[in-house]
Design an enzyme around this catalytic site. Structure first.
Site, PDB file in Angstrom:
ATOM      1  N   PRO A  25      31.651   3.815 -35.979  1.00 20.99           N
ATOM      2  CG  PRO A  25      32.817   1.846 -36.389  1.00 20.99           C
ATOM      3  CD  PRO A  25      31.445   2.367 -36.143  1.00 20.99           C
ATOM      4  CB  ALA A  60      39.205   1.363 -37.112  1.00 24.94           C
ATOM      5  CE1 TYR A 185      41.522  -0.022 -44.154  1.00 27.57           C
ATOM      6  CE2 TYR A 185      39.260  -0.030 -43.339  1.00 27.57           C
ATOM      7  CZ  TYR A 185      40.322   0.629 -43.942  1.00 27.57           C
ATOM      8  OH  TYR A 185      40.175   1.930 -44.351  1.00 27.57           O
TER       9      TYR A 185
HETATM   10  C1  LIG Z   1      35.276  10.173 -41.340  1.00 25.05           C
HETATM   11  C2  LIG Z   1      34.898   8.718 -41.429  1.00 25.05           C
HETATM   12  C3  LIG Z   1      35.672   7.770 -40.786  1.00 25.05           C
HETATM   13  C4  LIG Z   1      35.296   6.404 -40.818  1.00 25.05           C
HETATM   14  N1  LIG Z   1      36.014   5.492 -40.095  1.00 25.05           N
HETATM   15  C5  LIG Z   1      35.547   4.227 -39.947  1.00 25.05           C
HETATM   16  C6  LIG Z   1      36.111   3.334 -39.006  1.00 25.05           C
HETATM   17  O1  LIG Z   1      36.994   3.678 -38.226  1.00 25.05           O
HETATM   18  N2  LIG Z   1      35.613   2.069 -38.970  1.00 25.05           N
HETATM   19  C7  LIG Z   1      34.566   1.663 -39.765  1.00 25.05           C
HETATM   20  O2  LIG Z   1      34.150   0.518 -39.703  1.00 25.05           O
HETATM   21  N3  LIG Z   1      33.985   2.519 -40.622  1.00 25.05           N
HETATM   22  C8  LIG Z   1      34.436   3.794 -40.704  1.00 25.05           C
HETATM   23  N4  LIG Z   1      33.777   4.677 -41.526  1.00 25.05           N
HETATM   24  C9  LIG Z   1      32.550   4.236 -42.207  1.00 25.05           C
HETATM   25  C10 LIG Z   1      31.336   4.598 -41.365  1.00 25.05           C
HETATM   26  O3  LIG Z   1      31.373   4.010 -40.078  1.00 25.05           O
HETATM   27  C11 LIG Z   1      30.027   4.217 -42.073  1.00 25.05           C
HETATM   28  O4  LIG Z   1      29.951   2.822 -42.185  1.00 25.05           O
HETATM   29  C12 LIG Z   1      29.911   4.829 -43.485  1.00 25.05           C
HETATM   30  O5  LIG Z   1      30.340   6.173 -43.475  1.00 25.05           O
HETATM   31  C13 LIG Z   1      28.468   4.766 -43.993  1.00 25.05           C
HETATM   32  O6  LIG Z   1      27.594   5.392 -43.093  1.00 25.05           O
HETATM   33  P1  LIG Z   1      27.059   6.901 -43.313  1.00 25.05           P
HETATM   34  O7  LIG Z   1      26.402   6.921 -44.652  1.00 25.05           O
HETATM   35  O8  LIG Z   1      26.096   7.115 -42.170  1.00 25.05           O
HETATM   36  O9  LIG Z   1      28.237   7.825 -43.243  1.00 25.05           O
HETATM   37  C14 LIG Z   1      34.152   6.017 -41.541  1.00 25.05           C
HETATM   38  C15 LIG Z   1      33.400   6.978 -42.220  1.00 25.05           C
HETATM   39  C16 LIG Z   1      33.743   8.307 -42.156  1.00 25.05           C
HETATM   40  C17 LIG Z   1      32.866   9.327 -42.851  1.00 25.05           C
END
Ligand SMILES: Cc1cc2nc3c(=O)[nH]c(=O)nc-3n(C[C@H](O)[C@H](O)[C@H](O)COP(=O)(O)O)c2cc1C
Length: 367
Positions: A25, A60, A185
């Site tokens: 997400p 989210a 959160y």
């Molecule tokens: C632009 C952006 C928005 C994010 N929004 C959410 C979110 O809505 N809910 C959530 O649980 N994590 C959110 N995250 C965290 C990601 O889901 C993920 O757990 C985190 O970026 C680590 O993974 P990655 O290294 O593949 O980016 C967000 C991350 C990014 C970069």
């Protein structure tokens, strides 16, 4: 070459994913001020839905207006929110068979902020911010307006909010719900002793701090059809002395497993600005690996998983059942195609794109 495990199907409750790549997400801060999705969401999610991943989890989405991180966050608390999401889903579903889930959450004391590209700091009431709520009157940062401590009536209203949003998600045809109990959160704020200083049945002992999460899980599970998965995202640790940690996460995971939770998505941090961690490839995978030893439900690993061989190694070795990617999917929205090409697997692609694969990769696309 043995067929890669990353591209083997995975079942969450009765939902079958074609492979083990989950689009994590990601908030877009691009809803209108009432929490309604806009054309951006259709374009963004539509693009990701063409990627061949096994599951797309929508950002989210708040169960209450005051639970939005920013005024641009998506909500699922009103009829208008539901209508706006229906429009997005109709477009995306028209062109992609990918299962679509939604993350339901509430930002608690981390609500009422600017979008990250505007600085991300807390909005004052004069700037259009609002009074935040949390388990206790403890601000995320000392310079912030403290949250209001939730009364027992507020807690009941929060549970109702999750239940009502879950019913909306079912009506919309979402295939899965992920409860957001990570990243500092509201639900995470109840779990962590650093943010939860209550002395009633929702604070103090681990059992009390977990109570709200388990009650909300049960209530959502009850109203969302049994065949569809209801899972959870947690932070495996606050990475702060005296905070939420992996040992407590294991206890929470076991309690959720016993209640029929469909999956657990193991993220980390976000509760306290003092968090001390080393960020690097697979940095949160140890949370998934440890929790997987204790539960029967599928476990998802997330956090700087960017390379196909790295993702394959995580699921092949049994550290997790699936991997979630966020930034990597934005950077390369065809990541699952490229991973399939590299690992010698096949993947779904829309019929309009079937002529795109290089000659050397005949057989890449499922037809
Ligand atoms: C632009 C952006 C928005 C994010 N929004 C959410 C979110 O809505 N809910 C959530 O649980 N994590 C959110 N995250 C965290 C990601 O889901 C993920 O757990 C985190 O970026 C680590 O993974 P990655 O290294 O593949 O980016 C967000 C991350 C990014 C970069």
């Amino acid at each position: 070459m043995a067929s890669p495990k990353l591209f083997a199907p995975l079942k969450l409750a009765e939902l079958e994913l074609a492979n083990r790549i989950v689009i994590s997400p990601m908030c877009q801060y691009s809803a209108d001020v009432h929490g309604n999705m806009t054309d951006w969401h259709t374009i963004h999610l539509g693009n990701l839905a063409l990627s061949g991943a096994g599951l797309l989890i929508v950002e989210a989405s708040s169960v209450a207006p005051e639970g939005r991180i920013t005024p641009g966050d998506v909500g699922l608390y009103s009829d208008d929110n539901e209508k706006a999401m229906a429009r997005m889903l109709e477009s995306v579903r028209g062109h992609s068979p990918m299962p679509v889930g939604i993350q339901l959450g509430h930002a608690g004391r981390k609500a009422s902020c600017q979008a990250p590209w505007e600085g991300g700091t807390q909005l004052s009431l004069e700037q259009g911010g609002w009074q935040t709520v949390a388990p206790s009157e403890v601000a995320y940062q000392d310079d912030q307006r403290p949250p209001k401590a939730m009364s027992l009536d507020d807690i009941e209203a929060l549970k109702d909010g999750f239940v009502t949003s879950a019913k909306r998600a079912d009506r919309l045809g979402f295939d899965l719900i992920e409860l957001h109990a990570a990243h500092g959160y509201l639900l995470h704020e109840f779990l962590s002793p650093l943010s939860n200083q209550r002395d009633d049945q929702y604070g103090g002992s681990l059992e009390n701090r977990m109570r709200i999460v388990l009650e909300i899980f049960d209530a959502v599970r009850e109203v969302f059809p049994q065949q569809k998965p209801v899972g959870i995202r947690i932070s495996g640790s606050d990475w702060v002395e005296g905070g939420w940690d992996l040992a407590q996460s294991v206890e929470l995971a076991k309690a959720l497993d016993a209640r029929g939770c469909s999956f657990i998505d193991c993220s980390g941090g976000g509760l306290d600005p003092r968090q001390a961690l080393d960020v690097g490839p697979s940095y949160q995978v140890p949370f998934a690996r440890r929790i997987k030893q204790e539960v029967a439900m599928p476990v998802i690993a997330v956090g700087l998983i960017t390379e196909p061989e790295q993702a394959e190694g995580i699921v092949f070795s049994g550290e997790a059942d699936a991997v979630a990617l966020a930034r990597g999917m934005l950077f390369d929205p065809r990541w699952p195609w490229h991973a399939a090409a590299k690992l010698g697997a096949s993947v779904h692609a829309p019929k309009q794109y079937l002529r795109s694969q290089p000659h050397t990769l005949k057989g890449l696309f499922d037809v």
